[in-house]
Design a protein around this motif. Structure first.
Motif, mmCIF file in Angstrom:
data_model
loop_
_atom_site.group_PDB
_atom_site.id
_atom_site.type_symbol
_atom_site.label_atom_id
_atom_site.label_comp_id
_atom_site.label_asym_id
_atom_site.label_seq_id
_atom_site.Cartn_x
_atom_site.Cartn_y
_atom_site.Cartn_z
ATOM 1 N N HIS A 168 15.885 6.249 -6.510
ATOM 2 C CA HIS A 168 15.578 5.647 -7.802
ATOM 3 C C HIS A 168 14.074 5.631 -8.046
ATOM 4 N N SER A 169 13.698 5.367 -9.281
ATOM 5 C CA SER A 169 12.283 5.288 -9.627
ATOM 6 C C SER A 169 11.626 4.152 -8.850
ATOM 7 N N VAL A 170 10.419 4.406 -8.343
ATOM 8 C CA VAL A 170 9.696 3.381 -7.591
ATOM 9 C C VAL A 170 8.640 2.697 -8.456
ATOM 10 N N ILE A 171 8.576 3.075 -9.718
ATOM 11 C CA ILE A 171 7.625 2.449 -10.643
ATOM 12 C C ILE A 171 8.246 1.170 -11.183
ATOM 13 N N PRO A 172 7.615 0.019 -10.937
ATOM 14 C CA PRO A 172 8.194 -1.251 -11.404
ATOM 15 C C PRO A 172 8.267 -1.312 -12.926
ATOM 16 N N ASN A 173 9.377 -1.807 -13.407
ATOM 17 C CA ASN A 173 9.590 -1.919 -14.848
ATOM 18 C C ASN A 173 9.629 -3.398 -15.224
ATOM 19 N N PHE A 174 8.555 -3.883 -15.817
ATOM 20 C CA PHE A 174 8.469 -5.298 -16.159
ATOM 21 C C PHE A 174 9.020 -5.598 -17.552
ATOM 22 N N SER A 175 9.493 -4.568 -18.233
ATOM 23 C CA SER A 175 10.044 -4.791 -19.572
ATOM 24 C C SER A 175 11.337 -5.592 -19.525
ATOM 25 N N ASN A 176 12.071 -5.466 -18.427
ATOM 26 C CA ASN A 176 13.316 -6.240 -18.283
ATOM 27 C C ASN A 176 13.190 -7.281 -17.169
ATOM 28 N N TYR A 177 11.978 -7.876 -17.079
ATOM 29 C CA TYR A 177 11.695 -8.841 -16.011
ATOM 30 C C TYR A 177 12.701 -9.983 -16.003
ATOM 31 N N PHE A 178 12.917 -10.587 -17.164
ATOM 32 C CA PHE A 178 13.794 -11.763 -17.209
ATOM 33 C C PHE A 178 15.257 -11.380 -16.989
ATOM 34 N N GLN A 179 15.639 -10.179 -17.443
ATOM 35 C CA GLN A 179 17.010 -9.722 -17.184
ATOM 36 C C GLN A 179 17.223 -9.500 -15.687
ATOM 37 N N TYR B 148 7.295 13.015 -6.117
ATOM 38 C CA TYR B 148 8.565 12.311 -5.901
ATOM 39 C C TYR B 148 9.314 12.301 -7.231
ATOM 40 N N VAL B 149 10.517 12.840 -7.209
ATOM 41 C CA VAL B 149 11.321 12.931 -8.432
ATOM 42 C C VAL B 149 12.605 12.129 -8.244
ATOM 43 N N PRO B 150 12.762 11.026 -8.959
ATOM 44 C CA PRO B 150 13.963 10.196 -8.799
ATOM 45 C C PRO B 150 15.243 10.980 -9.057
ATOM 46 N N ASN B 151 16.263 10.678 -8.268
ATOM 47 C CA ASN B 151 17.586 11.273 -8.429
ATOM 48 C C ASN B 151 18.600 10.181 -8.119
ATOM 49 N N ALA B 152 19.002 9.453 -9.148
ATOM 50 C CA ALA B 152 19.859 8.280 -8.967
ATOM 51 C C ALA B 152 21.180 8.635 -8.294
ATOM 52 N N LEU C 245 12.353 -6.995 -5.187
ATOM 53 C CA LEU C 245 13.603 -6.238 -5.133
ATOM 54 C C LEU C 245 13.424 -4.784 -5.550
ATOM 55 N N ALA C 246 12.299 -4.471 -6.171
ATOM 56 C CA ALA C 246 12.035 -3.092 -6.595
ATOM 57 C C ALA C 246 11.339 -2.272 -5.517
ATOM 58 N N ILE C 247 10.946 -2.914 -4.418
ATOM 59 C CA ILE C 247 10.229 -2.200 -3.360
ATOM 60 C C ILE C 247 11.173 -1.207 -2.683
ATOM 61 N N ALA D 186 0.833 -1.208 0.000
ATOM 62 C CA ALA D 186 0.000 0.000 0.000
ATOM 63 C C ALA D 186 0.866 1.257 0.000
ATOM 64 N N THR D 187 1.926 1.252 0.825
ATOM 65 C CA THR D 187 2.833 2.404 0.875
ATOM 66 C C THR D 187 3.567 2.566 -0.451
ATOM 67 N N TRP D 188 3.970 1.459 -1.025
ATOM 68 C CA TRP D 188 4.639 1.498 -2.332
ATOM 69 C C TRP D 188 3.702 2.074 -3.390
ATOM 70 N N LEU D 189 2.428 1.683 -3.340
ATOM 71 C CA LEU D 189 1.447 2.186 -4.312
ATOM 72 C C LEU D 189 1.303 3.698 -4.196
#
Length: 479
Positions: free
Chosen positions: A236-247, A227-231, A388-390, A213-216
């Protein structure tokens, strides 16, 4: 009845315990949901020591799966295991970051502690050791660790920050970037409130649901530009990226190749002060600190496990009329083997989870519940990129509230008996203030012995406590 189902029925004695395969599996799911937060929190804490997050994630799963399966098959109890909170903070923040040992050497200490625990689980020595430590200090250790990990959670949540005037202080929202540090702290506070509400309402899996819920909410703030990511600053970005799921999944297994078996490489055993290496290899095994660390791991593991077994067993009605737990040696052995296995895989001490009470409350009565938990942990391997993205602001509230639950042990301290209460207070308050669980334990043991000796009650102090006092005094005098 199919042959496989008949085997489960006979092996776990389901009819005898008035339960069914379906009910035990559901109870296992309830327990897994209640403790699955460790899949997000453990990599987050242990990665502070330099360990790769992906490797820790997989090691956490293997340790939990092995421990829970052993508990089910060997002891036939519905108790689940996983790497413990509090002791993982001691691993990262005390042994590695404060004392200066490499994480590989810290894993070696966990492995030795697991083997020691296994030996003491099959011989009567463990009862003597357990009985030698006064209840007040046992409770103080749990309370001190609770305060310590709550403090760490507030730091990770950016709520408590360094302060030149008072050493630490609360974040000043007027002096920080509200798009990074500021919103991170606000989300942490919001997460504590959300998770607390779930717990108060008695929602199953409250801590895990609080994390998501907090992550959402964090994802919404990033979409809204709050919230503006600043690596470069570690945001880092908190939006999960499933495009590189297998990587991402592949990277986790590559990380696991780094952690698995790392403790058996003597070249990686190092002790540093500042930037200088002051010890390396087998010479570190002679260090008194090594034995202190092993004792600290063992002490917390032993008493946390015994306390959990007793507490959950009371709730499930597993204790005999005289308060004993049948097959306790088997249960403790399963815990010890899981700890040693987890250390080889790449995680800190594995212990029996009090969240097992969720499955017991649902009606789990046999080891099939624990075996089910093991299977659910193995299935969670497929969701490594998600866990791991949480972000840290979502896991900090979970850690903070686990600290709260550990604080409840303070009720076991008799504050009307100052001989017991003062050393207990020394123990619990020294942990967060010295940023060291081991120092808290040592100061608690020393103060207990001296307070009783100077007030004419040395006979009340077990010889094991006196021996430990001498060892700890030598440690402070010589190091």
């Amino acid at each position: 009845m199919k042959k496989e189902l008949f085997f489960l029925e006979r092996f776990f004695k389901l009819s005898e315990n008035n339960t069914s395969i379906h009910h035990e599996m559901l109870a296992g799911l309830m327990t897994f949901m209640a403790m699955a937060y460790i899949l997000a929190v453990n990599p987050d804490i242990l990665s502070a020591s330099g360990m790769p997050r992906g490797g820790v994630f997989i090691a956490t799963i293997i340790a939990a799966a092995v421990g829970s399966a052993l508990m089910g098959f060997v002891a036939n109890y519905p108790f689940a295991l996983a790497p413990g909170l509090g002791i993982n903070a001691f691993f990262s923040y005390t042994v590695v970051l404060s004392m200066g040992y490499s994480w590989q050497f810290a894993l070696l200490a966990v492995f030795v502690e697991g083997i020691l625990f296994l030996i003491l689980s099959v011989v009567p020595v463990r009862e003597k050791l357990f009985n030698s430590i006064p209840l007040s200090l046992k409770a103080a250790v749990a309370v001190g660790i609770g305060i310590f990990i709550a403090f760490i959670a507030l730091q990770g949540g950016k709520i408590v920050v360094a302060n030149n005037a008072t050493i630490v202080g609360l974040i000043n929202f007027h002096d920080v970037d509200m798009h990074t540090n500021g919103i991170w702290a606000i989300l942490t506070l919001l997460g504590i409130i959300i998770t607390s509400a779930f717990l108060i309402k008695g929602i199953r899996g409250a801590i895990l649901l609080g994390i998501f819920a907090t992550w959402l909410v964090g994802i919404i703030t990033e979409f809204a530009g709050i919230y503006v990511p600043n690596a470069e600053e570690g945001f880092h970005s908190v939006i999960p990226n499933f495009s590189n799921y297998f990587q991402s999944l592949e990277r986790s297994f590559q990380d696991f190749g780094v952690t698995c078996g790392a403790l058996f490489n003597p070249d990686s055993w190092t002790h540093t002060r500042g930037d200088a290496i002051v010890g390396q290899g087998f010479s570190l095994l002679k260090s008194l600190d090594f034995f202190v660390v092993i004792f600290a791991f063992f002490f917390v593991d032993l008493f946390d496990t015994l306390g959990t077994l007793i507490g959950v067993s009371l709730r499930g009605g597993f204790l005999t009329e005289d308060g004993k737990l049948p097959r306790i040696s088997r249960a403790l052995s399963a815990d010890a083997i899981a700890t040693a296995t987890g250390a080889v895989m790449g995680t800190s001490t594995t212990t029996t989870y009090v969240e097992s009470a969720a499955g017991v409350a649902f009606g789990g009565k046999t080891g099939l519940t624990a075996v089910s938990v093991s299977l659910f942990f193995l299935l969670s391997l497929l969701f490594a990129p998600v866990f791991l993205a949480i972000p840290g602001f979502a896991t900090a509230p979970a850690l903070f509230l686990v600290g709260f639950f550990m604080m409840t042990s303070i009720a076991k301290i008799d504050f009307t008996n100052l001989r017991e209460a003062i050393p207990a207070f020394v123990c619990m308050i020294a942990m967060p203030l010295s940023y060291s669980i081991s120092d808290g334990i040592m100061l608690g043991v020393i103060s207990y012995t001296f307070v009783n000796a100077l007030t004419g009650k040395i006979k009340n102090v077990h010889w094991v406590m006196i021996t430990l006092t001498v060892i700890f005094l030598l440690k402070y005098a010589l190091m």
